[in-house]
Design a protein around this motif. Sequence first.
Motif, PDB file in Angstrom:
ATOM      1  N   ALA A  38       0.830  -1.204   0.000  1.00  0.00           N
ATOM      2  CA  ALA A  38       0.000   0.000   0.000  1.00  0.00           C
ATOM      3  C   ALA A  38       0.868   1.259   0.000  1.00  0.00           C
ATOM      4  N   GLN A  39       1.948   1.242   0.778  1.00  0.00           N
ATOM      5  CA  GLN A  39       2.847   2.397   0.813  1.00  0.00           C
ATOM      6  C   GLN A  39       3.512   2.607  -0.545  1.00  0.00           C
ATOM      7  N   CYS A  40       4.037   1.528  -1.114  1.00  0.00           N
ATOM      8  CA  CYS A  40       4.695   1.634  -2.417  1.00  0.00           C
ATOM      9  C   CYS A  40       3.691   2.041  -3.488  1.00  0.00           C
ATOM     10  N   GLY A  41       2.497   1.463  -3.427  1.00  0.00           N
ATOM     11  CA  GLY A  41       1.461   1.797  -4.394  1.00  0.00           C
ATOM     12  C   GLY A  41       1.013   3.236  -4.305  1.00  0.00           C
ATOM     13  N   SER A  42       0.994   3.772  -3.100  1.00  0.00           N
ATOM     14  CA  SER A  42       0.582   5.165  -2.946  1.00  0.00           C
ATOM     15  C   SER A  42       1.595   6.102  -3.598  1.00  0.00           C
ATOM     16  N   VAL A  43       2.867   5.746  -3.547  1.00  0.00           N
ATOM     17  CA  VAL A  43       3.900   6.564  -4.196  1.00  0.00           C
ATOM     18  C   VAL A  43       3.735   6.479  -5.715  1.00  0.00           C
ATOM     19  N   GLY A  44       3.614   5.265  -6.234  1.00  0.00           N
ATOM     20  CA  GLY A  44       3.440   5.100  -7.675  1.00  0.00           C
ATOM     21  C   GLY A  44       2.173   5.758  -8.177  1.00  0.00           C
ATOM     22  N   GLY A  45       1.097   5.618  -7.435  1.00  0.00           N
ATOM     23  CA  GLY A  45      -0.163   6.239  -7.827  1.00  0.00           C
ATOM     24  C   GLY A  45      -0.081   7.750  -7.863  1.00  0.00           C
ATOM     25  N   GLU A  46       0.567   8.315  -6.868  1.00  0.00           N
ATOM     26  CA  GLU A  46       0.726   9.775  -6.826  1.00  0.00           C
ATOM     27  C   GLU A  46       1.624  10.253  -7.958  1.00  0.00           C
ATOM     28  N   MET A  47       2.652   9.479  -8.295  1.00  0.00           N
ATOM     29  CA  MET A  47       3.524   9.842  -9.410  1.00  0.00           C
ATOM     30  C   MET A  47       2.726   9.897 -10.710  1.00  0.00           C
ATOM     31  N   VAL A  48       1.918   8.870 -10.955  1.00  0.00           N
ATOM     32  CA  VAL A  48       1.109   8.828 -12.174  1.00  0.00           C
ATOM     33  C   VAL A  48       0.118   9.979 -12.198  1.00  0.00           C
ATOM     34  N   LYS A  49      -0.520  10.240 -11.073  1.00  0.00           N
ATOM     35  CA  LYS A  49      -1.488  11.333 -10.967  1.00  0.00           C
ATOM     36  C   LYS A  49      -0.836  12.661 -11.359  1.00  0.00           C
ATOM     37  N   ARG A  50       0.359  12.908 -10.849  1.00  0.00           N
ATOM     38  CA  ARG A  50       1.054  14.162 -11.149  1.00  0.00           C
ATOM     39  C   ARG A  50       1.514  14.232 -12.600  1.00  0.00           C
ATOM     40  N   MET A  51       1.972  13.103 -13.144  1.00  0.00           N
ATOM     41  CA  MET A  51       2.413  13.097 -14.543  1.00  0.00           C
ATOM     42  C   MET A  51       1.237  13.345 -15.482  1.00  0.00           C
ATOM     43  N   VAL A  52       0.080  12.751 -15.189  1.00  0.00           N
ATOM     44  CA  VAL A  52      -1.110  12.969 -16.012  1.00  0.00           C
ATOM     45  C   VAL A  52      -1.556  14.425 -15.918  1.00  0.00           C
ATOM     46  N   ALA A  53      -1.560  14.993 -14.716  1.00  0.00           N
ATOM     47  CA  ALA A  53      -1.948  16.389 -14.544  1.00  0.00           C
ATOM     48  C   ALA A  53      -1.016  17.309 -15.332  1.00  0.00           C
ATOM     49  N   LYS A  54       0.271  17.036 -15.289  1.00  0.00           N
ATOM     50  CA  LYS A  54       1.251  17.849 -16.018  1.00  0.00           C
ATOM     51  C   LYS A  54       1.010  17.754 -17.515  1.00  0.00           C
ATOM     52  N   TYR A  55       0.750  16.554 -18.003  1.00  0.00           N
ATOM     53  CA  TYR A  55       0.489  16.372 -19.432  1.00  0.00           C
ATOM     54  C   TYR A  55      -0.784  17.118 -19.834  1.00  0.00           C
ATOM     55  N   GLU A  56      -1.835  17.016 -19.023  1.00  0.00           N
ATOM     56  CA  GLU A  56      -3.089  17.692 -19.329  1.00  0.00           C
ATOM     57  C   GLU A  56      -2.915  19.214 -19.370  1.00  0.00           C
ATOM     58  N   GLN A  57      -2.059  19.746 -18.520  1.00  0.00           N
ATOM     59  CA  GLN A  57      -1.778  21.184 -18.528  1.00  0.00           C
ATOM     60  C   GLN A  57      -1.114  21.587 -19.829  1.00  0.00           C
ATOM     61  N   GLU A  58      -0.188  20.743 -20.298  1.00  0.00           N
ATOM     62  CA  GLU A  58       0.591  21.069 -21.483  1.00  0.00           C
ATOM     63  C   GLU A  58      -0.220  20.989 -22.771  1.00  0.00           C
ATOM     64  N   ILE A  59      -1.255  20.181 -22.815  1.00  0.00           N
ATOM     65  CA  ILE A  59      -2.014  20.047 -24.059  1.00  0.00           C
ATOM     66  C   ILE A  59      -3.154  21.055 -24.184  1.00  0.00           C
ATOM     67  N   LYS A  60      -3.389  21.832 -23.152  1.00  0.00           N
ATOM     68  CA  LYS A  60      -4.469  22.843 -23.193  1.00  0.00           C
ATOM     69  C   LYS A  60      -4.035  24.089 -23.915  1.00  0.00           C
TER      70      LYS A  60
END
Length: 60
Positions: A38-60
């Motif tokens: 759960a701890q490791c997954g929370s780190v990976g999940g947060e990383m993906v969440k931030r990468m997706v948010a960054k990508y979405e910002q860049e394509i707008k």
Amino acid sequence: MAKNLVPESKQGLNRFKTEVANEIGVPFTDYNGNLTSAQCGSVGGEMVKRMVAKYEQEIK
């Protein structure tokens, strides 16, 4: 084992992983066998969440 398409990215992703882990309070070290999935997954999940948010910002 998968090949790294961009070998230089490994260092950057490790730095990003450590930064995220510190921010959410997961004690990452060189050995993480003592952490729960759960701890490791929370780190990976947060990383993906931030990468997706960054990508979405860049394509707008």
